[in-house]
Write an enzyme that holds these catalytic residues in place. Sequence first.
Site, PDB file in Angstrom:
ATOM      1  N   ASP A 208     -34.456 -42.308  17.852  1.00 13.48           N
ATOM      2  CA  ASP A 208     -34.042 -43.688  18.115  1.00 13.48           C
ATOM      3  C   ASP A 208     -32.538 -43.830  17.930  1.00 13.48           C
ATOM      4  O   ASP A 208     -31.999 -43.503  16.872  1.00 13.48           O
ATOM      5  CB  ASP A 208     -34.766 -44.646  17.162  1.00 13.48           C
TER       6      ASP A 208
ATOM      7  N   TYR B 136     -24.733 -47.962  17.631  1.00 14.32           N
ATOM      8  CA  TYR B 136     -24.604 -46.902  16.634  1.00 14.32           C
ATOM      9  C   TYR B 136     -23.527 -45.887  17.004  1.00 14.32           C
ATOM     10  O   TYR B 136     -23.150 -45.056  16.168  1.00 14.32           O
ATOM     11  CB  TYR B 136     -25.925 -46.146  16.457  1.00 14.32           C
TER      12      TYR B 136
ATOM     13  N   HIS C 274     -31.038 -55.194  22.274  1.00  9.64           N
ATOM     14  CA  HIS C 274     -30.918 -54.994  20.827  1.00  9.64           C
ATOM     15  C   HIS C 274     -31.108 -56.281  20.030  1.00  9.64           C
ATOM     16  O   HIS C 274     -31.499 -56.248  18.858  1.00  9.64           O
ATOM     17  CB  HIS C 274     -29.561 -54.365  20.500  1.00  9.64           C
TER      18      HIS C 274
ATOM     19  N   SER D  59     -35.675 -55.990  20.843  1.00  9.74           N
ATOM     20  CA  SER D  59     -35.534 -55.743  19.414  1.00  9.74           C
ATOM     21  C   SER D  59     -35.014 -57.012  18.760  1.00  9.74           C
ATOM     22  O   SER D  59     -34.152 -57.701  19.324  1.00  9.74           O
ATOM     23  CB  SER D  59     -34.562 -54.579  19.167  1.00  9.74           C
TER      24      SER D  59
ATOM     25  N   GLN E  67     -38.904 -54.111  18.507  1.00 12.25           N
ATOM     26  CA  GLN E  67     -38.515 -53.372  17.301  1.00 12.25           C
ATOM     27  C   GLN E  67     -37.877 -54.352  16.317  1.00 12.25           C
ATOM     28  O   GLN E  67     -36.840 -54.957  16.603  1.00 12.25           O
ATOM     29  CB  GLN E  67     -37.533 -52.251  17.653  1.00 12.25           C
TER      30      GLN E  67
ATOM     31  N   LEU F  52     -37.977 -48.170   4.974  1.00 13.03           N
ATOM     32  CA  LEU F  52     -37.729 -47.807   3.577  1.00 13.03           C
ATOM     33  C   LEU F  52     -36.859 -48.838   2.871  1.00 13.03           C
ATOM     34  O   LEU F  52     -36.440 -48.624   1.729  1.00 13.03           O
ATOM     35  CB  LEU F  52     -37.079 -46.421   3.500  1.00 13.03           C
TER      36      LEU F  52
ATOM     37  N   LYS G 169     -35.893 -51.309  -2.565  1.00 16.15           N
ATOM     38  CA  LYS G 169     -37.090 -51.679  -3.322  1.00 16.15           C
ATOM     39  C   LYS G 169     -37.706 -50.493  -4.062  1.00 16.15           C
ATOM     40  O   LYS G 169     -38.792 -50.638  -4.647  1.00 16.15           O
ATOM     41  CB  LYS G 169     -38.129 -52.314  -2.389  1.00 16.15           C
TER      42      LYS G 169
ATOM     43  N   SER H 284     -32.792 -40.681   7.477  1.00 15.58           N
ATOM     44  CA  SER H 284     -32.157 -39.928   6.400  1.00 15.58           C
ATOM     45  C   SER H 284     -31.215 -38.927   7.040  1.00 15.58           C
ATOM     46  O   SER H 284     -31.418 -38.513   8.178  1.00 15.58           O
ATOM     47  CB  SER H 284     -33.187 -39.190   5.540  1.00 15.58           C
ATOM     48  N   SER H 285     -30.177 -38.556   6.321  1.00 15.10           N
ATOM     49  CA  SER H 285     -29.282 -37.506   6.810  1.00 15.10           C
ATOM     50  C   SER H 285     -29.403 -36.251   5.957  1.00 15.10           C
ATOM     51  O   SER H 285     -28.646 -35.300   6.129  1.00 15.10           O
ATOM     52  CB  SER H 285     -27.829 -38.005   6.817  1.00 15.10           C
TER      53      SER H 285
ATOM     54  N   ARG I 189     -35.068 -34.644   2.772  1.00 16.94           N
ATOM     55  CA  ARG I 189     -35.739 -35.937   2.895  1.00 16.94           C
ATOM     56  C   ARG I 189     -36.266 -36.162   4.311  1.00 16.94           C
ATOM     57  O   ARG I 189     -37.295 -36.828   4.490  1.00 16.94           O
ATOM     58  CB  ARG I 189     -34.786 -37.059   2.485  1.00 16.94           C
TER      59      ARG I 189
END
EC number: 1.-.-.-
Length: 275
Positions: A45, A50, A111, A139, A162, A191, A196, A232-233, A237
């Site tokens: 995605d 971005y 978007h 979205s 989305q 996430l 949280k 995640s980068s 993970r």
Amino acid sequence: MLGSFVKLNNGLKCPQFAYGSYMVNRTKCFDSVYAALQCGYRHIDSAQMYHNEADCGRAILKFMEETGTKREDIWFTSKLNDLSGYKSTLSSIDASVKACGLGYIDLFLLHSPYGDRIESWKALEKGVEEGKLRAIGVSNFGPHHIQELLDSHPKIIPCVNQIELHPFCSQQKVVDYCESKGIQLAAYAPLVHGEKFGNKQLLAIASKYNKSEAQIMIRYCLQRGFIVLPKSSTPRRIKENGDVFDFEISKEDMEKLYNLDEDYHSDWNPCVSPL
């Protein structure tokens, strides 16, 4: 590949488990997407906003070349940033297709509802007709935004909406509306950007299943039937986020997670915009 597919209202099968590239450092995007593909992700995605369509595309092309994976076996999603009308959107579609270098985009979304969404949608329909886009959607649209679009008698009904979805943000009115119209929900920020982690109830359920809090939230979205887009980068993970297909959350625990809802948005929420 990781996970199964959801069938969109145009008949296409879309991988339910996706890699979300929002806020992935641009210097790490190529490597992160490639790592995700190596771990079995088959849905990437991206978005014009971005500024990483090219990096995502290069990673996909490299993976295809090195593994013999066919283009049709990887799903690429992107999004239109500037809803400035028909002609502008046609040019933006061409720019995104060129940037990713993949020949076409599997799913292209408006978007947000901000701007000329009706004329921009007509341009997305043209993109489908020309084979540049396979599926189109929206979205961050609320029910009133989608209803306005449907009232314009479009040639194509949105396939996807989305929005932010996780145990702390159910957006049930949006979910119910989309499901009543046959529009697939996709969950971004599943996430909650980690905001949280540490919640006592979430921790208790994670401990019960011997899984991480992240894995529980991802699994929750999958069992709700949403496309889910964890980000995640970190290679470890990225792999861990995909390790969610060897267990199932019980109905009782799903209800406990659902009851954590507090309409908590970790990001913007254009769904409620009256415009």
